[in-house]
Design a protein around this motif. Structure first.
Motif, short mmCIF file in Angstrom:
data_model
loop_
_atom_site.label_atom_id
_atom_site.label_comp_id
_atom_site.label_asym_id
_atom_site.label_seq_id
_atom_site.Cartn_x
_atom_site.Cartn_y
_atom_site.Cartn_z
N ILE A 24 0.83 -1.21 0.00
CA ILE A 24 0.00 0.00 0.00
C ILE A 24 0.87 1.26 0.00
O ILE A 24 1.81 1.39 0.78
CB ILE A 24 -0.95 0.00 1.23
N PRO A 27 -3.27 5.23 1.85
CA PRO A 27 -4.41 4.70 2.60
C PRO A 27 -5.72 5.35 2.13
O PRO A 27 -5.74 6.49 1.68
CB PRO A 27 -4.10 5.10 4.05
N LYS A 28 -6.78 4.58 2.25
CA LYS A 28 -8.13 5.06 1.92
C LYS A 28 -8.42 6.40 2.60
O LYS A 28 -8.05 6.61 3.76
CB LYS A 28 -9.14 4.02 2.40
N ASP A 58 -7.64 1.54 -0.03
CA ASP A 58 -6.18 1.56 0.06
C ASP A 58 -5.63 1.29 -1.33
O ASP A 58 -6.12 0.40 -2.03
CB ASP A 58 -5.69 0.47 1.03
N PRO A 82 -8.66 2.20 6.97
CA PRO A 82 -7.43 2.41 6.21
C PRO A 82 -6.25 1.73 6.90
O PRO A 82 -6.19 1.70 8.13
CB PRO A 82 -7.24 3.93 6.21
#
Ligand SMILES: [Mg+2]
Length: 175
Positions: A24, A27-28, A58, A82
């Motif tokens: 990732i 993050p969202k 993400d 997230p």
């Protein structure tokens, strides 16, 4: 040394055929676009999105793959919370979003965390709330508009197509 080699020991795939390893970057919920820096191997702030929108999941990449745009294959992971930049998520591929960025294919795998019980029934696109798919499509169709980049979207494809794209990107990397 290519700083990307810091992930050379991370396989893009796992022992489970539908599960891939996602690293990732963003993050969202974030509007900041973090990405792995080729020079230092660190995650750097590439830019703040020009559009007032945020990542709907993400977002990151599959290590040791090569997509048609010359970068690693991208992945968006639906998450209930997230994670963080640099987090490894074992994600079950449930679909593929096809788009072109300035004329070049830039496909996105859609995944869910394989160990999150709230996503246990998600296996393919039909299991994903259709509104989420619309949100993602809208995000990618508009997030670069204020940068003047032409994005064309080609819609959603099945988990089977997603896994075929993973295989193609692994093969391209190994060539
Ligand atoms: Mg890409």
């Amino acid at each position: 040394m290519n700083p990307r080699n810091r992930f050379s020991h991370v396989s893009p795939t796992t022992s489970e055929p539908h599960v891939v390893n996602a690293i990732i970057e963003i993050p969202k919920g974030r509007r900041s676009k973090f990405e792995l820096d080729e020079e230092t191997g660190l995650f750097k702030l590439d830019r703040y999105l020009y559009s007032s929108s945020h990542y709907p999941g993400d977002y990151g990449f599959l290590p040791n793959t090569l997509a048609e745009d010359g970068d690693d294959l991208d992945i968006l992971v639906m998450v209930n919370e997230p994670t963080f930049t640099g987090c490894l998520i074992q994600a079950r591929a449930v679909g593929l979003f096809r788009m072109r960025d300035r004329g070049v294919s830039d496909f996105k795998i859609l995944g869910v965390p394989n160990t999150d019980p709230l996503f246990a029934e998600y296996r393919d696109l039909k299991d994903v709330p259709s509104h989420f798919l619309r949100e993602v499509e809208h995000f990618f169709a508009t997030y670069k508009q204020l940068e003047g980049a032409a994005i064309e979207t080609d819609g959603w494809a099945s988990s089977k197509e997603a896994l075929a794209e993973v295989r193609a990107s692994v093969a391209r990397f190994c060539r």
